[in-house]
Motif scaffolding. Sequence first.
Motif, mmCIF file in Angstrom:
data_model
loop_
_atom_site.group_PDB
_atom_site.id
_atom_site.type_symbol
_atom_site.label_atom_id
_atom_site.label_comp_id
_atom_site.label_asym_id
_atom_site.label_seq_id
_atom_site.Cartn_x
_atom_site.Cartn_y
_atom_site.Cartn_z
ATOM 1 N N ILE A 1 10.925 2.120 6.893
ATOM 2 C CA ILE A 1 9.632 2.136 6.192
ATOM 3 C C ILE A 1 9.417 3.556 5.673
ATOM 4 O O ILE A 1 9.539 4.523 6.443
ATOM 5 C CB ILE A 1 8.449 1.754 7.103
ATOM 6 N N VAL A 2 9.130 3.682 4.386
ATOM 7 C CA VAL A 2 8.829 5.008 3.838
ATOM 8 C C VAL A 2 7.519 4.940 3.074
ATOM 9 O O VAL A 2 7.225 3.946 2.415
ATOM 10 C CB VAL A 2 9.951 5.542 2.911
ATOM 11 N N LYS A 3 6.741 6.003 3.200
ATOM 12 C CA LYS A 3 5.528 6.133 2.385
ATOM 13 C C LYS A 3 5.620 7.469 1.661
ATOM 14 O O LYS A 3 5.637 8.532 2.284
ATOM 15 C CB LYS A 3 4.273 6.085 3.249
ATOM 16 N N ILE A 4 5.732 7.393 0.346
ATOM 17 C CA ILE A 4 5.937 8.587 -0.470
ATOM 18 C C ILE A 4 5.133 8.475 -1.767
ATOM 19 O O ILE A 4 4.555 7.430 -2.067
ATOM 20 C CB ILE A 4 7.442 8.806 -0.788
ATOM 21 N N ASN A 5 5.141 9.545 -2.538
ATOM 22 C CA ASN A 5 4.452 9.537 -3.828
ATOM 23 C C ASN A 5 5.368 9.058 -4.945
ATOM 24 O O ASN A 5 4.916 8.400 -5.878
ATOM 25 C CB ASN A 5 3.928 10.930 -4.161
ATOM 26 N N ARG B 1 3.599 11.806 3.093
ATOM 27 C CA ARG B 1 5.005 11.388 3.062
ATOM 28 C C ARG B 1 5.444 11.112 4.499
ATOM 29 O O ARG B 1 5.515 12.019 5.330
ATOM 30 C CB ARG B 1 5.887 12.480 2.473
ATOM 31 N N VAL B 2 5.726 9.840 4.765
ATOM 32 C CA VAL B 2 6.025 9.377 6.118
ATOM 33 C C VAL B 2 7.330 8.586 6.101
ATOM 34 O O VAL B 2 7.546 7.773 5.198
ATOM 35 C CB VAL B 2 4.881 8.475 6.657
ATOM 36 N N PHE B 3 8.187 8.813 7.123
ATOM 37 C CA PHE B 3 9.507 8.165 7.150
ATOM 38 C C PHE B 3 9.757 7.567 8.535
ATOM 39 O O PHE B 3 9.678 8.267 9.545
ATOM 40 C CB PHE B 3 10.596 9.186 6.813
ATOM 41 N N TYR B 4 10.065 6.272 8.539
ATOM 42 C CA TYR B 4 10.324 5.551 9.793
ATOM 43 C C TYR B 4 11.698 4.888 9.721
ATOM 44 O O TYR B 4 12.017 4.202 8.738
ATOM 45 C CB TYR B 4 9.252 4.479 10.011
ATOM 46 N N PHE B 5 12.502 5.092 10.774
ATOM 47 C CA PHE B 5 13.822 4.464 10.885
ATOM 48 C C PHE B 5 13.929 3.829 12.273
ATOM 49 O O PHE B 5 13.712 4.501 13.289
ATOM 50 C CB PHE B 5 14.934 5.506 10.688
#
Length: 701
Positions: free
Chosen positions: A531-535, A591-595
Amino acid sequence: MENKYDNFINRELSWLEFNERVLEEASDITNPLLERLNFLSIVSSNLDEFFMVRVASLIEQVQANFEKVDFAGLSASEQVKRITIRVHQMVQKQYSVYMELNSQLKNVNIFILKPKNLNENQVEFVRTYFHKNVYPVLTPMVVDSSRPFPLIMNKSLNIALFIDGMEDEEAIFATVQVPSVLDRLIELPMDKGDEKAYILLEDIIKMNISDVFRGHNIKNMACYRITRNADLSIDEEGAEDLLEAIEQSVKNRKWGEAIRIEIEYDMDNALIGILKEELETSLGEFYSIKGPIDITFLSKLNSLIHIESLKYPNYNPVPIPEFISAPNVFSAIAKQDILVHHPYQSFSCVVDLVKIAARDPKVLAIKQTLYRVSGNSPIVKALMEAAENGKQVTVLVELKARFDEENNIIWAKRLEKAGCHVIYGLLGLKTHGKILLIVRNEYDGIKRYVHMGTGNYNDVTANFYTDMGLFTANPYIGEDASALFNMLSGYSTIDEMNKLYIAPTGLRKKFISLIKREETNATKGKKGHIIVKINSLVDKEIIEALYKASKAGVKIQCIVRGICCLRPGVTSVSENITVTSIVGRFLEHSRVFYFYNDGEEAIYLSSADWMNRNLDRRVEIMFPIEEEQNRNKIKHYLDVCLSDNVKARTLKSDGTYVRAICKENDEKLNSQEYFAKKAIKQVKKAKKHEKEQKFTPITSY
């Protein structure tokens, strides 16, 4: 055979789809009226920057006969053609919405009047206002054999007109700049106390234009506005003084090549012909506007009109629960890593930390990166105070932050004057990472406190940008922060860090390895989830890595506010990838990154988007979220964003977006409203707990 270009969406066309989503918010009847007008204003300011930078760059490529195609298969000339068609459609829709909202303003007794609508009292007011406030500032420019066509400043609003020549001479062209130093919206007197009326400054000038050109008849007149190439081009290696070079380049921005000309829809063809010839542009670059040119002024209505029902409900960011009951900020951070979420939680916690550090006798040094700061930055003032108090203060001021160069130059000079050690970053790289390091001498030795964030150290934008930050006293991160600042000041190179990942040295490689690990696990029959949250999602190598992971069976959920060049839902390529975009009251910026990592979840925050510039041409920071409580908060945050069925849109494989479907029996979930309510509940709970601790009765001795 599969066309290799089919799997990618052109960057510029994707950006225009983002601006279309902003325009949709202006059309959304569930938004308050003044907020809808503000969204219309944002559409205009967004287009200004888009033309000044992105379109300008494409036109330079066309002029240089550079016809290499992008990864979506479009050459620069093809992109310009498609952009022109799309923007003409967008502007037409924008002004259609403007006319609708202007009509709705009348229903609540707010009027933006044209000269023909004024009564005698208002006409007299306008005439007096013009002669007292406007006339002294005007500089009419006539074009004839002895006076060439003047340089028209970037983004300035102007009035083009023909005046009668002397005797048998042809009509003479003249131009008058609408002064940007004066307010664009002028309030008019009204008979009824509950009514508000305004007139635009250009209409005031038009009404009195004969007084500017006394002795001449005015034949035709209409407003126009030029958008120029404003992208700075600086030879850093050849610039002995970067500060001076950027100062000069900012001045030159006002006079770049004309990229777009906005004109009033009824402008005389002869006037258009002169503008076309003198500005050396094609008719395709002219945008005929059926309404006021440059409607960024609409954002001012929010501060001029005090009718709460026409605005979003007032929201005041809440304090950070972990700081409420702590003896001081340092003891709170030493106890645990503290995750903060703006603007739901107040940015003042960051400002206060710098202020406290500036006055704390135990603090030896403060080091901070500044990319964009406010015009009256309390953080910069605190850093100056710290230097005056004898502390070692090192500040990296990024002079190349686009459209903030002038502001940053002013602060850089003031910081130096106060005794701070000011550095301007690394040659050829922008420093975009957000990090603050405080070195404190405590009873058990030197201790480092660090704040890192996804957004800028700007106390103004922090009220309407959603960002996350982390306060930590983790010694490994403190060591990494010191190493990073030593690199930025030019004293050392970075090989490998304990906890942080830095662009351009290792961040791209880390992202690819994290994606690849999910792909490997999925290939082995294990669960793979990203899951990624970016611009923005633009980088080709990252997109191709995501496609490979998708083919292997990894579930990939992207929350991308703006540009997305990845094409989801393509058979045998991206069937396992979804893309969501949230456009709402606040600008999504975190900006959030989930693995998933086979159950050993890896969670990171970063200043970087998945763009070439972030990974290759900027100094960026990615940091892990390690404490379980904070990890759970971020997982919940991502879940809520993915469940938004009010402000979310879903990207289709054809590059268009559709609103999330909220079924009749579904509970509506606006993620931004949810987080605002949650933050209020958390702080109430923390205050209640603090009160209970203070007044706990003694039950035994």
